[in-house]
Design an enzyme around this catalytic site. Structure first.
Site, PDB file in Angstrom:
ATOM      1  N   ASP A  64       0.851  -1.188   0.000  1.00  0.00           N
ATOM      2  CA  ASP A  64       0.000   0.000   0.000  1.00  0.00           C
ATOM      3  C   ASP A  64       0.889   1.241   0.000  1.00  0.00           C
ATOM      4  O   ASP A  64       1.704   1.442   0.904  1.00  0.00           O
ATOM      5  CB  ASP A  64      -0.902  -0.005   1.241  1.00  0.00           C
ATOM      6  CG  ASP A  64      -1.814   1.209   1.285  1.00  0.00           C
ATOM      7  OD1 ASP A  64      -2.692   1.309   0.422  1.00  0.00           O
ATOM      8  OD2 ASP A  64      -1.626   2.055   2.174  1.00  0.00           O
ATOM      9  N   THR A  97      -3.209   5.042  -4.071  1.00  0.00           N
ATOM     10  CA  THR A  97      -2.142   5.821  -3.432  1.00  0.00           C
ATOM     11  C   THR A  97      -0.808   5.631  -4.151  1.00  0.00           C
ATOM     12  O   THR A  97      -0.017   6.570  -4.257  1.00  0.00           O
ATOM     13  CB  THR A  97      -1.995   5.419  -1.956  1.00  0.00           C
ATOM     14  OG1 THR A  97      -1.859   4.000  -1.860  1.00  0.00           O
ATOM     15  CG2 THR A  97      -3.215   5.841  -1.170  1.00  0.00           C
ATOM     16  N   THR A  98      -0.555   4.413  -4.641  1.00  0.00           N
ATOM     17  CA  THR A  98       0.686   4.177  -5.388  1.00  0.00           C
ATOM     18  C   THR A  98       0.629   4.888  -6.733  1.00  0.00           C
ATOM     19  O   THR A  98       1.597   5.530  -7.159  1.00  0.00           O
ATOM     20  CB  THR A  98       0.913   2.672  -5.589  1.00  0.00           C
ATOM     21  OG1 THR A  98       0.897   2.013  -4.318  1.00  0.00           O
ATOM     22  CG2 THR A  98       2.242   2.402  -6.270  1.00  0.00           C
ATOM     23  N   ASP A 400      -9.051  -0.312   1.523  1.00  0.00           N
ATOM     24  CA  ASP A 400      -9.061   0.212   0.158  1.00  0.00           C
ATOM     25  C   ASP A 400     -10.335  -0.213  -0.574  1.00  0.00           C
ATOM     26  O   ASP A 400     -10.981   0.597  -1.242  1.00  0.00           O
ATOM     27  CB  ASP A 400      -7.835  -0.291  -0.613  1.00  0.00           C
ATOM     28  CG  ASP A 400      -6.549   0.382  -0.149  1.00  0.00           C
ATOM     29  OD1 ASP A 400      -6.632   1.213   0.775  1.00  0.00           O
ATOM     30  OD2 ASP A 400      -5.479   0.071  -0.689  1.00  0.00           O
TER      31      ASP A 400
END
Length: 565
Positions: A64, A97-98, A400
């Site tokens: 994550d 997020t990545t 997520d």
């Protein structure tokens, strides 16, 4: 004013302050952000690697992006912007997020050539913002609405199936990918338990229980929490109650030793006995008032002592003290009623209700479970796993997926994932850039190229031929096949709308806007001023100047005198 024909030197900043500015400073900041990007690149996508992080003896295994950046403890001021943008994406959307970190760093990488050639960073920022505006507008044009068709039951069932597909896409790059069918069902049920107006994800409790397999995890449509500390008498309390009536308190039901919390001057033993009798009378009045309401389960934030525990056990009532505040709030949301801070005015209307209360064994722990609540707007996930690190990663993965399902319900427009939307936006911006002149043409084309980092990195992490597949996707998108993206199952390309690789459109829009703003912020900073800590202090104690009072000199003694003992 001049002195002797010379201009005096003006010192504005204190000695030791480090300043750097100009083109070199922008390039240095870009390099720092690219170093962060290199760390996150291998974690993207279904075949992304996990990162093992060890901090203060605590081990974390995750892919994550927000978690990795948080635990990396980045200290470079420009690179910290990427940490903040990933936190923003995690808070607003929950997933991506990545992706947002890779995109913002890639935008800077593409801008680097323009900075080296002497182009003003303001021109680059203006071009990037225009490209972002065009990209978001394009997403709005092509997004697909998830519609509920047929009767209400059929429509709800169909919409639920569509939400499960979004959840499975969110889990495709996570540890629980192999169990995505099982957990997708659980996630959709959990979100649909919430208040449809608010969809407050904090009302989904998560309890981690080591031991067992991942698929031994379960969803409680109500509340469950670990058995609290119990006094003598708890063995005689009922462990299963049907049609329970629950009273939630913020009241202490425990006798205290007089020497701890009171000071009374007495002259006779009988006076001391009267004080003790009064205290017993007070607590028994509270207990009688609780029993009179008809409650069968009593929960309190504060301790419930051995006297009260035995008193309730004799009357077939279950009690639990020192219940965590968030667990008690979710219990009230599930069963109804309200938290009472006094026992002087209790009525049956203050009680909550649930169809079944029981205390069950899960692994080596015992849990109190409230189920079959008539108007429950909360739920609890009981997660199992072979190791604490595995369960922690499962929790992050489910967070997520929960956020993605929540966004899909609130804003039910989706786009195809697997690099499809990025390739379509890249094609659209390239075509637009050819229609304009000047520097903006180059900048928007560079923005379009940067978008390809997502499908390219997905290929690289999966061990596929990135160049060949990207060229194939460019060809398909140029012919109007807007939903074609990477198909990892067949190591080729496919229509990802038909293969149900879906993502909420809101996720992509938020990622593009956040990444563009982050890149613009870094490109707009061309000077850094680092203030050195005061060299004349160590902690809060001043260091004596040379020739001053040294070690062993009494306060107030002139430095020329020596203290001899």
């Amino acid at each position: 004013m001049s002195y002797g024909g010379q201009t005096p030197t003006v010192v504005v900043l204190k000695e030791g302050t480090d300043t750097s500015q100009g083109r070199g400073q922008i390039l240095s900041n870009i390099d720092a952000c690219l170093a962060v990007q290199d760390t996150l690149k291998p974690t993207l996508g279904p075949f992304g690697s996990d990162v093992l992080l060890v901090s203060n003896g605590k081990t974390t295994i995750t892919n994550d992006g927000a978690t990795i950046l948080h635990l990396l403890d980045v200290i470079h001021p420009a690179a910290k912007i990427l940490v903040d943008v990933s936190k923003s994406q995690d808070a607003e959307v929950g997933d991506g997020t990545t992706s947002v970190t890779l995109l913002s760093a890639e935008f800077m990488k593409e801008a680097r050539q323009f900075v080296e050639e002497g182009m003003s960073s303001n021109v680059i920022i203006r071009g990037y913002r225009k490209a972002c505006e065009l990209a978001c507008k394009r997403i709005k044009e092509i997004e697909i609405e998830l519609k509920k068709g047929g009767s209400k039951e059929e429509g709800d069932a169909e919409f639920r199936t569509l939400l499960k597909k979004c959840a499975k896409t969110a889990m495709s790059s996570k540890l629980i990918q192999a169990n995505s069918e099982f957990f997708a069902e659980m996630v959709v049920e959990a979100v649909q338990c919430l208040d449809p107006e608010e969809l407050d994800e904090t009302m989904i409790g998560v309890k981690k229980i080591a031991g067992g397999s991942l698929e031994e995890s379960r969803l409680v449509k109500g509340v469950s929490f670990k058995k609290t500390f119990s006094y003598a008498g708890f063995e005689q309390q009922p462990k299963k109650i049907v049609n329970a009536k629950i009273l939630c308190l913020n009241v202490e039901l425990e006798l205290k030793a007089e020497k701890d919390n009171a000071e009374v001057r007495i002259t006779k033993v009988s006076e001391y006995q009267a004080i003790v009798d009064a205290e017993w009378k007070l607590i028994l009045q509270k207990l009688d008032a609780i029993v009179a309401t008809g409650a069968t389960v009593v929960l309190s934030k504060l301790p419930i002592g051995d006297l009260a525990t035995q008193y309730f056990a004799d009357r077939g009532i279950f009690c639990a003290g020192r219940v965590a505040s968030d667990d008690l709030e979710r219990t009230v949301a599930a069963v109804g009623g309200s938290v009472q801070s006094t026992c002087s005015d209790l009525t049956p209307e203050n009680l909550g209700k649930c169809g079944l209360f029981e205390e069950i064994q899960i692994g080596k722990e015992r849990y109190n479970v409230f189920e079959q609540c008539p108007e429950a707007q909360t739920c609890t996930l009981l997660l199992r796993g072979g190791a604490d690190q595995v369960i922690a990663e499962v929790e992050r993965s489910l967070h997520d997926a929960i956020m993605i399902v929540k966004r899909a319900i609130q804003d039910n427009y989706i786009v195809a994932g697997g690099g499809a939307i990025e390739m379509e936006l890249s094609k659209y911006l390239r075509e637009y850039s050819r229609q304009i002149a000047g520097k903006q043409q180059l900048i928007i084309a560079a923005y379009a190229k940067a978008l390809e980092i997502i499908p390219r990195q997905l290929c690289e992490n999966a061990g596929l031929d990135g160049t060949g597949l990207i060229n194939k996707l460019r060809s398909l998108h140029s012919r109007g096949q807007i939903w074609y993206g990477l198909d990892f199952a067949h190591e080729s390309v496919a229509n990802n709308l038909e293969t149900f690789v879906w993502e909420p459109a809101l996720t992509k829009i938020n990622a593009l806007q956040s990444a563009t703003e982050a890149a613009s912020l870094v490109l707009g900073v061309d000077e850094t001023v680092k203030s050195q800590p005061n060299q004349n202090t160590v902690g809060s104690q001043p260091v004596p100047p040379p020739g001053g009072r040294g070690r062993g000199m009494p306060a107030g003694m002139p430095p020329t005198q020596m203290h001899m003992s």
